[in-house]
Scaffold this motif. Structure first.
Motif, mmCIF file in Angstrom:
data_model
loop_
_atom_site.group_PDB
_atom_site.id
_atom_site.type_symbol
_atom_site.label_atom_id
_atom_site.label_comp_id
_atom_site.label_asym_id
_atom_site.label_seq_id
_atom_site.Cartn_x
_atom_site.Cartn_y
_atom_site.Cartn_z
ATOM 1 N N LYS A 185 -3.697 -65.741 -86.741
ATOM 2 C CA LYS A 185 -4.549 -64.898 -87.577
ATOM 3 C C LYS A 185 -5.312 -65.808 -88.536
ATOM 4 O O LYS A 185 -4.713 -66.659 -89.192
ATOM 5 C CB LYS A 185 -3.723 -63.881 -88.362
ATOM 6 C CG LYS A 185 -4.574 -62.944 -89.221
ATOM 7 C CD LYS A 185 -3.719 -61.932 -89.966
ATOM 8 C CE LYS A 185 -4.592 -61.022 -90.837
ATOM 9 N NZ LYS A 185 -3.779 -60.039 -91.603
ATOM 10 N N ILE A 186 -6.624 -65.633 -88.603
ATOM 11 C CA ILE A 186 -7.457 -66.497 -89.438
ATOM 12 C C ILE A 186 -8.285 -65.647 -90.390
ATOM 13 O O ILE A 186 -8.959 -64.703 -89.975
ATOM 14 C CB ILE A 186 -8.377 -67.383 -88.570
ATOM 15 C CG1 ILE A 186 -7.525 -68.316 -87.697
ATOM 16 C CG2 ILE A 186 -9.336 -68.189 -89.444
ATOM 17 C CD1 ILE A 186 -8.317 -69.124 -86.695
ATOM 18 N N MET A 187 -8.230 -66.001 -91.673
ATOM 19 C CA MET A 187 -9.015 -65.327 -92.700
ATOM 20 C C MET A 187 -9.925 -66.352 -93.362
ATOM 21 O O MET A 187 -9.452 -67.274 -94.029
ATOM 22 C CB MET A 187 -8.097 -64.689 -93.745
ATOM 23 C CG MET A 187 -7.112 -63.681 -93.195
ATOM 24 S SD MET A 187 -5.958 -63.057 -94.467
ATOM 25 C CE MET A 187 -7.071 -62.095 -95.496
ATOM 26 N N THR A 188 -11.231 -66.238 -93.147
ATOM 27 C CA THR A 188 -12.191 -67.132 -93.792
ATOM 28 C C THR A 188 -12.865 -66.394 -94.945
ATOM 29 O O THR A 188 -12.847 -65.157 -95.007
ATOM 30 C CB THR A 188 -13.245 -67.624 -92.796
ATOM 31 O OG1 THR A 188 -13.777 -66.504 -92.081
ATOM 32 C CG2 THR A 188 -12.654 -68.613 -91.818
ATOM 33 N N GLY A 189 -13.452 -67.165 -95.881
ATOM 34 C CA GLY A 189 -14.041 -66.559 -97.065
ATOM 35 C C GLY A 189 -12.986 -65.883 -97.915
ATOM 36 O O GLY A 189 -13.274 -64.955 -98.680
ATOM 37 N N ALA A 190 -11.755 -66.340 -97.801
ATOM 38 C CA ALA A 190 -10.631 -65.720 -98.503
ATOM 39 C C ALA A 190 -9.880 -66.770 -99.310
ATOM 40 O O ALA A 190 -9.930 -67.954 -99.008
ATOM 41 C CB ALA A 190 -9.688 -65.053 -97.510
ATOM 42 N N LYS A 191 -9.185 -66.325 -100.341
ATOM 43 C CA LYS A 191 -8.415 -67.270 -101.143
ATOM 44 C C LYS A 191 -7.084 -66.664 -101.570
ATOM 45 O O LYS A 191 -6.964 -65.451 -101.766
ATOM 46 C CB LYS A 191 -9.206 -67.706 -102.376
ATOM 47 C CG LYS A 191 -9.591 -66.588 -103.317
ATOM 48 C CD LYS A 191 -10.431 -67.127 -104.477
ATOM 49 C CE LYS A 191 -10.877 -66.000 -105.405
ATOM 50 N NZ LYS A 191 -11.695 -66.508 -106.538
ATOM 51 N N VAL A 192 -6.102 -67.530 -101.685
ATOM 52 C CA VAL A 192 -4.797 -67.125 -102.204
ATOM 53 C C VAL A 192 -4.897 -67.174 -103.728
ATOM 54 O O VAL A 192 -5.143 -68.239 -104.312
ATOM 55 C CB VAL A 192 -3.678 -68.050 -101.706
ATOM 56 C CG1 VAL A 192 -2.330 -67.623 -102.303
ATOM 57 C CG2 VAL A 192 -3.610 -68.046 -100.181
ATOM 58 N N THR A 193 -4.748 -66.020 -104.370
ATOM 59 C CA THR A 193 -4.898 -65.946 -105.826
ATOM 60 C C THR A 193 -3.580 -66.115 -106.568
ATOM 61 O O THR A 193 -3.563 -66.365 -107.780
ATOM 62 C CB THR A 193 -5.528 -64.605 -106.221
ATOM 63 O OG1 THR A 193 -4.710 -63.534 -105.739
ATOM 64 C CG2 THR A 193 -6.929 -64.479 -105.619
ATOM 65 N N GLY A 194 -2.477 -65.984 -105.838
ATOM 66 C CA GLY A 194 -1.169 -66.146 -106.460
ATOM 67 C C GLY A 194 -0.075 -65.922 -105.448
ATOM 68 O O GLY A 194 -0.341 -65.527 -104.303
ATOM 69 N N VAL A 195 1.153 -66.182 -105.854
ATOM 70 C CA VAL A 195 2.299 -65.976 -104.969
ATOM 71 C C VAL A 195 3.450 -65.346 -105.746
ATOM 72 O O VAL A 195 3.569 -65.516 -106.956
ATOM 73 C CB VAL A 195 2.791 -67.304 -104.337
ATOM 74 C CG1 VAL A 195 1.751 -67.878 -103.402
ATOM 75 C CG2 VAL A 195 3.172 -68.311 -105.413
ATOM 76 N N THR A 196 4.270 -64.611 -105.003
ATOM 77 C CA THR A 196 5.528 -64.108 -105.538
ATOM 78 C C THR A 196 6.638 -64.647 -104.659
ATOM 79 O O THR A 196 6.630 -64.423 -103.439
ATOM 80 C CB THR A 196 5.569 -62.567 -105.538
ATOM 81 O OG1 THR A 196 4.499 -62.065 -106.341
ATOM 82 C CG2 THR A 196 6.900 -62.072 -106.089
#
Length: 471
Positions: free
Chosen positions: A236-247
């Motif tokens: 699965k590939i998500m472009t134009g996306a960013k990880v804003t945080g983690v739990t």
């Protein structure tokens, strides 16, 4: 009294040890300061062990598809510990080989961490576990000091690797077990290689890339082809996306993601790999106090390794992109030959090949189609698909593409880009062609052996000039 050398190199990675060997060949009294492993990140934790892992994944893939080749293989499985053990063994063998080369060339290895106290003078603090009887802590001097300290993984605020749930390539290379699910943050060469490895070994893999294209430095057409192949494999590939945080949880992590449309997504996985680039190891060397110019975490040089402070030089990752082992090695040779007074010239970084060893492999050199147009070049573009090549079909590898870009007026080869089986071995043909200033006429008249994958290189050139044969 300090031990005195002609050249001391700080860092025993590809750039450092190659520079040391060339210095010894030129008659310099030479030493290398290394704090942990000869061969550096590339040999011990990067280029080489990852290729060993990827080779295991490739064999596993072929075994799973034995039926496609008229063969049978039942109950296919793998031992994660054994896969990792083989990878580490390959590194150890080569690490020992570098040590042999140091002895053969009469190069002293000083085990510890160096700090430059003044031009020509450095102090070394002891390494944690130096070889018995080795040179170590003390003061040393050299007419020329070459900084070859490499780079380390970049960490984003709030997304820092913790070695348990969020990995860098260090942890990803030695997993105790294969994670059932994995999120890879970043789709450069490192991120994609690990995504490819873990997907082949059965992990559910999601790749998150902030830019609109995976493999951002590659030609857009090649990257798009690779993406289709990865997605066909179940990635699965998500472009134009960013990880804003983690739990973080006890044995999993939830990544909070914002996609290209601003929508929020939460993805929970066993492990996450941070592959958002690397930063040069410039800290703690005493460079700032000496006035060595550093910009954006990179030591500024004149292209021959020379910094703004006489007697202090820099090569490899710490001297800027592209951060590749083969670039570091050549910079090391250029730097040392410059010190010797031999005629040298800076590398043309446009002619440095890049390779990504995922499945399918990706390789390139020179300008992308987009970049050539941005520079105002009128171009001719040739393409040839793997499905038109007899060797590719015989190998069971009919998916791939070879693309060449020429200057319309002069026939100069501006760039070459490939995706498919074994393209990392093919690209050097185009690298040599570019270095020899080969034109399309030279390549068209060259005879390529049959049946080989290399015939596609010929056909892509023919295609650029309306002469393609096999499509």
């Amino acid at each position: 009294m300090a031990d005195t050398y002609d050249v001391i190199i700080i860092g025993g990675g590809p750039g450092g040890y190659v520079a040391a060997i060339r210095a010894a060949q030129l008659g310099f009294k030479t030493a290398v300061v290394e704090k942990s492993h000869l061969g550096g990140i590339c040999l011990n934790w990067g280029c080489i062990p990852t290729k060993a892992l990827l080779r295991s994944a490739e064999i596993y893939h072929y075994m799973q598809h034995a039926k496609d080749y008229g063969l049978s293989a039942d109950n296919i499985s793998f031992d994660a510990a054994a896969v990792v053990k083989r990878s580490r063994g390959v590194s150890q063998q080569l690490n020992t080989g570098v040590g042999f080369l140091m002895k053969k060339n009469k190069i002293d290895v000083i085990w510890g961490t160096a700090k430059i106290m003044a031009p020509g003078k450095l102090s070394v603090t002891a390494a944690e576990n130096p070889p018995k009887g080795a040179l170590g802590a003390g003061d040393y001097s050299a007419k020329n000091i070459i900084v070859a300290t490499g780079a380390r993984p970049r960490a984003l605020p709030g997304l820092e690797p913790d070695k348990k749930l969020i990995w860098t390539y260090f942890e990803a290379m030695v997993p105790e077990k294969m994670p059932k699910s994995l999120l890879v943050m970043g789709s450069g060469a490192i991120g994609i290689e690990f995504a490819s490895f873990f997907r082949t070994m059965g992990s559910e893999v999601t790749v998150v890339e902030v830019l609109p294209q995976i493999l951002p430095v590659e030609d857009a057409e090649i990257a798009a082809h690779a993406r289709k192949r990865f997605e066909k494999q179940g990635m699965k590939i998500m472009t134009g996306a960013k990880v804003t945080g983690v739990t973080k949880h006890a044995d999993s992590v939830t990544a909070h993601i914002e996609d290209e449309k601003g929508a929020k997504h939460d993805i929970t996985v066993d492990r996450m790999i941070s592959a958002v680039g690397v930063v040069g190891n410039v800290d703690g060397l005493g460079l700032e106090a000496l006035g060595v110019k550093i910009e954006r975490g990179i030591i500024v040089t004149d292209g021959l390794g020379r910094t703004n402070v006489p007697g202090i030089w820099a090569i490899g990752d710490v001297a800027g992109p592209p951060m590749l082992a083969h670039k570091a090695e050549h910079e090391g040779v250029i730097c040392v030959e410059t010190i010797k007074g031999l005629p040298t010239h800076a590398m043309d970084k446009n002619k440095i090949p890049g390779c990504t060893y995922c499945t399918p492999q990706i390789a390139s050199v020179g300008l992308t189609e987009k970049r050539a147009k941005e520079l105002g070049r009128e171009i001719k573009v040739g393409r040839f698909p793997f499905v038109g090549n007899g060797k590719a079909i015989a190998l069971g590898e009919p998916d791939g593409l070879v693309k060449t870009i020429f200057d319309k007026a002069t026939g100069e080869l501006l760039g070459a880009h490939m995706v498919g089986a074994e393209v990392t071995e093919l690209i050097q043909g185009f690298v040599i062609a570019m270095n020899l200033e080969t034109t399309e006429e030279d390549l068209i008249h060259a005879v390529f052996p049959h049946p080989t994958l290399s015939e596609m290189m010929h056909e892509s050139v023919l295609d650029a000039y309306g002469r393609v044969i096999h499509t």
